[in-house]
Design a protein around this motif. Sequence first.
Motif, PDB file in Angstrom:
ATOM      1  N   ALA A  56      -1.422  -2.887  -9.984  1.00 39.76           N
ATOM      2  CA  ALA A  56      -0.825  -3.672  -9.124  1.00 39.76           C
ATOM      3  C   ALA A  56      -0.312  -2.865  -7.900  1.00 39.76           C
ATOM      4  CB  ALA A  56       0.104  -4.847  -9.483  1.00 39.76           C
ATOM      5  N   THR A  57      -0.102  -1.529  -7.982  1.00 41.71           N
ATOM      6  CA  THR A  57       0.461  -1.045  -7.080  1.00 41.71           C
ATOM      7  C   THR A  57      -0.811  -0.679  -5.925  1.00 41.71           C
ATOM      8  OG1 THR A  57       0.355   0.963  -8.076  1.00 41.71           O
ATOM      9  CG2 THR A  57       2.639  -0.064  -7.395  1.00 41.71           C
ATOM     10  N   SER A  58      -1.840  -0.541  -6.375  1.00 43.92           N
ATOM     11  CA  SER A  58      -3.115  -0.287  -5.607  1.00 43.92           C
ATOM     12  C   SER A  58      -3.803  -1.106  -4.660  1.00 43.92           C
ATOM     13  CB  SER A  58      -4.346   0.269  -6.437  1.00 43.92           C
ATOM     14  OG  SER A  58      -3.936   1.199  -7.157  1.00 43.92           O
ATOM     15  N   ALA A  67      13.164  -8.249   2.678  1.00 44.75           N
ATOM     16  CA  ALA A  67      13.352  -7.087   3.638  1.00 44.75           C
ATOM     17  C   ALA A  67      11.923  -6.358   3.602  1.00 44.75           C
ATOM     18  CB  ALA A  67      14.245  -6.045   3.289  1.00 44.75           C
ATOM     19  N   ASN A  68      11.884  -5.608   4.629  1.00 44.70           N
ATOM     20  CA  ASN A  68      10.316  -4.881   4.816  1.00 44.70           C
ATOM     21  C   ASN A  68      10.222  -3.921   3.725  1.00 44.70           C
ATOM     22  OD1 ASN A  68       8.051  -3.929   5.831  1.00 44.70           O
ATOM     23  ND2 ASN A  68       9.237  -2.483   7.275  1.00 44.70           N
ATOM     24  N   GLY A  69       9.301  -3.879   2.975  1.00 37.00           N
ATOM     25  CA  GLY A  69       8.960  -3.113   1.986  1.00 37.00           C
ATOM     26  C   GLY A  69       9.374  -3.587   0.556  1.00 37.00           C
ATOM     27  N   PHE A  70       9.764  -4.973   0.444  1.00 37.74           N
ATOM     28  CA  PHE A  70      10.454  -5.463  -0.833  1.00 37.74           C
ATOM     29  C   PHE A  70       9.232  -6.329  -1.847  1.00 37.74           C
ATOM     30  CE2 PHE A  70      12.303  -9.456  -2.623  1.00 37.74           C
ATOM     31  CZ  PHE A  70      13.051  -8.646  -3.887  1.00 37.74           C
ATOM     32  N   GLY A  71       8.027  -6.260  -1.171  1.00 36.53           N
ATOM     33  CA  GLY A  71       7.026  -7.026  -1.729  1.00 36.53           C
ATOM     34  C   GLY A  71       6.563  -6.775  -3.152  1.00 36.53           C
ATOM     35  N   GLY A  83       3.275   3.898  -0.386  1.00 36.39           N
ATOM     36  CA  GLY A  83       2.824   3.229  -1.800  1.00 36.39           C
ATOM     37  C   GLY A  83       3.226   2.056  -1.890  1.00 36.39           C
ATOM     38  N   HIS A  84       3.903   1.856  -3.066  1.00 33.96           N
ATOM     39  CA  HIS A  84       4.406   0.495  -3.585  1.00 33.96           C
ATOM     40  C   HIS A  84       5.641   0.022  -2.595  1.00 33.96           C
ATOM     41  CE1 HIS A  84       7.169   2.507  -6.190  1.00 33.96           C
ATOM     42  NE2 HIS A  84       8.123   1.459  -6.201  1.00 33.96           N
ATOM     43  N   LYS A  85       6.286   0.930  -2.106  1.00 38.70           N
ATOM     44  CA  LYS A  85       7.485   0.633  -0.873  1.00 38.70           C
ATOM     45  C   LYS A  85       6.823   0.251   0.360  1.00 38.70           C
ATOM     46  CE  LYS A  85      10.980   2.080  -3.387  1.00 38.70           C
ATOM     47  NZ  LYS A  85      11.787   1.050  -4.092  1.00 38.70           N
ATOM     48  N   TYR A 102       0.319 -20.418  -0.475  1.00 43.54           N
ATOM     49  CA  TYR A 102       0.202 -19.066  -0.896  1.00 43.54           C
ATOM     50  C   TYR A 102       1.203 -18.162  -0.738  1.00 43.54           C
ATOM     51  CZ  TYR A 102      -4.498 -21.772  -1.107  1.00 43.54           C
ATOM     52  OH  TYR A 102      -5.208 -22.707  -1.556  1.00 43.54           O
ATOM     53  N   ILE A 103       1.393 -17.473  -1.899  1.00 40.67           N
ATOM     54  CA  ILE A 103       2.305 -16.286  -1.775  1.00 40.67           C
ATOM     55  C   ILE A 103       1.375 -14.982  -1.931  1.00 40.67           C
ATOM     56  CG2 ILE A 103       4.168 -14.738  -2.720  1.00 40.67           C
ATOM     57  CD1 ILE A 103       5.563 -17.099  -3.431  1.00 40.67           C
ATOM     58  N   VAL A 104       1.203 -14.389  -0.914  1.00 40.97           N
ATOM     59  CA  VAL A 104       0.135 -13.418  -0.759  1.00 40.97           C
ATOM     60  C   VAL A 104       0.988 -11.797  -0.578  1.00 40.97           C
ATOM     61  CG1 VAL A 104      -1.879 -12.318   0.506  1.00 40.97           C
ATOM     62  CG2 VAL A 104      -1.455 -14.931   0.396  1.00 40.97           C
ATOM     63  N   ILE A 105       0.642 -11.052  -1.666  1.00 42.01           N
ATOM     64  CA  ILE A 105       1.203  -9.581  -1.683  1.00 42.01           C
ATOM     65  C   ILE A 105      -0.008  -8.854  -0.820  1.00 42.01           C
ATOM     66  CG2 ILE A 105       2.008  -7.739  -3.056  1.00 42.01           C
ATOM     67  CD1 ILE A 105       3.066 -10.662  -3.506  1.00 42.01           C
ATOM     68  N   ALA A 106       0.681  -7.959   0.085  1.00 36.87           N
ATOM     69  CA  ALA A 106      -0.275  -7.026   0.916  1.00 36.87           C
ATOM     70  C   ALA A 106       0.446  -5.855   1.179  1.00 36.87           C
ATOM     71  CB  ALA A 106      -0.705  -7.684   2.184  1.00 36.87           C
ATOM     72  N   GLN A 107      -0.333  -4.711   1.447  1.00 36.84           N
ATOM     73  CA  GLN A 107       0.020  -3.381   1.953  1.00 36.84           C
ATOM     74  C   GLN A 107       0.448  -3.245   3.484  1.00 36.84           C
ATOM     75  OE1 GLN A 107      -0.166  -0.520  -0.516  1.00 36.84           O
ATOM     76  NE2 GLN A 107       1.485   0.266   0.862  1.00 36.84           N
TER      77      GLN A 107
END
Length: 379
Positions: free
Chosen positions: A134-136, A227-231, A177-179, A166-171
């Motif tokens: 999931a980190t990719s 916070a920024n990077g918490f996703g 990376g995951h942060k 919708y809760i959407v996870i994005a880079q």
Amino acid sequence: MDFKLTEEQIMIQQAARDFAQTELLPGVIERDEHSKFPTEQVKMMADLGFLGMMVDPKYGGAGLDSISYVLAIEEIAKVDASAAVIMSVNNSLVCAGIEKFCNEEQKQKYLVPLAKGEVIGAFCLSEPEAGSDATSQKTTAIDKGDYYLLNGTKNWITNGGTASTYIVIAQTDVEKGHKGINAFLVEKSWEGFSIGPKEKKMGIRGSDTHSLMFSDVKVPKENRIGANGFGFNFAMAVLNGGRIGIASQALGIASGAYELALKYAQERVAFKKPIIQHQAIAFKLADMHLQITAARMLCFKAAFEKDNGEDISHSGAMAKLFASETAMNTTIEAVQIHGGNGYVSEYHVERMMRDAKITQIYEGTSEIQRIVISRGLTK
Ligand code: CAA
């Protein structure tokens, strides 16, 4: 330690059982056959408070504990595993994520209608190339000042077509990376958001699963969660709780199949006696009952720890892994006990066997649960 349910928990269990028997059972074979979403039944679940079960009443929820939630999902999944996953995603992934990690404004705007069941929600983490890993994340959300510009594709999203929120996870920052991952609240009506065709699935065919496409969708800054990077940490924390929901769904599929097999074994006569009197069948039922009881205890333990504010990564993964393996084993044996009748739809167990499979895959495959459990051993 007290193994007795409270009066309130028994009441919730009974309400869910009555609802499942009277409202879900009559059309369940047809909905499976035609991949039909249980629209009317989901509305009734909202009226019963089943779509925001653990949410604080001040946000429109039922304010119940997690044991009641396990009991309700089990009863619903005994009859209709599709209805159970719709309920689980809305409660454990969407409502719980917003209630725990969103600010007051976001809760008022998004949590209240979701908890009341006026709208339903979806959780969008998986991608064509980022399932277990999931980190990719390849979906990007680029900071443009007042808003993020969202681009990418999400796959296998439960409630994908019917949800409104919708809760959407994005880079947002590949270098980190995951942060550098964030989570966002996204609305269906926004420009650039489109929904792919409904997936044709082996099981849970009444639930609606889609891929989602985001093409230059403008997400207001205030819709970022935390916070920024918490996703990524947000997604992992939410999934820990989600796994209790899926474990309970798996438990329900297993116990539903077991109850049907037990009844059938008492009625079906072969070689001049009910087949339960043949040890080959009786031992199967004994093993099914044993595994289901153990799975239920693991679900209760994880739910108990959640309500006590403990870290449930380990107990949630154990409940999910054991209950889903139990669902698969139990439904295979339930079909076997039913013989030829088990292979046709009117006896329900063939559907349950197909429904069971996904519980070993979504919200973290069995292999991922073993990673989470084994990492927890040395903590
Ligand atoms: N609970 C809390 N935090 C966790 C966690 C957990 N279970 N697992 C990992 N984390 C945290 C780590 O502590 C770490 O945080 P910090 O950097 O702040 O210390 C961060 O996440 C990264 O962890 P790792 O370095 O361990 O990451 P990894 O890439 O090695 O592995 C993984 C992570 C556990 C394998 C994770 O990718 C995972 O859980 N994958 C499965 C994804 C999944 O369950 N997808 C389901 C899709 S949703 C769905 O199915 C919904 C539906 O529609 C039904």
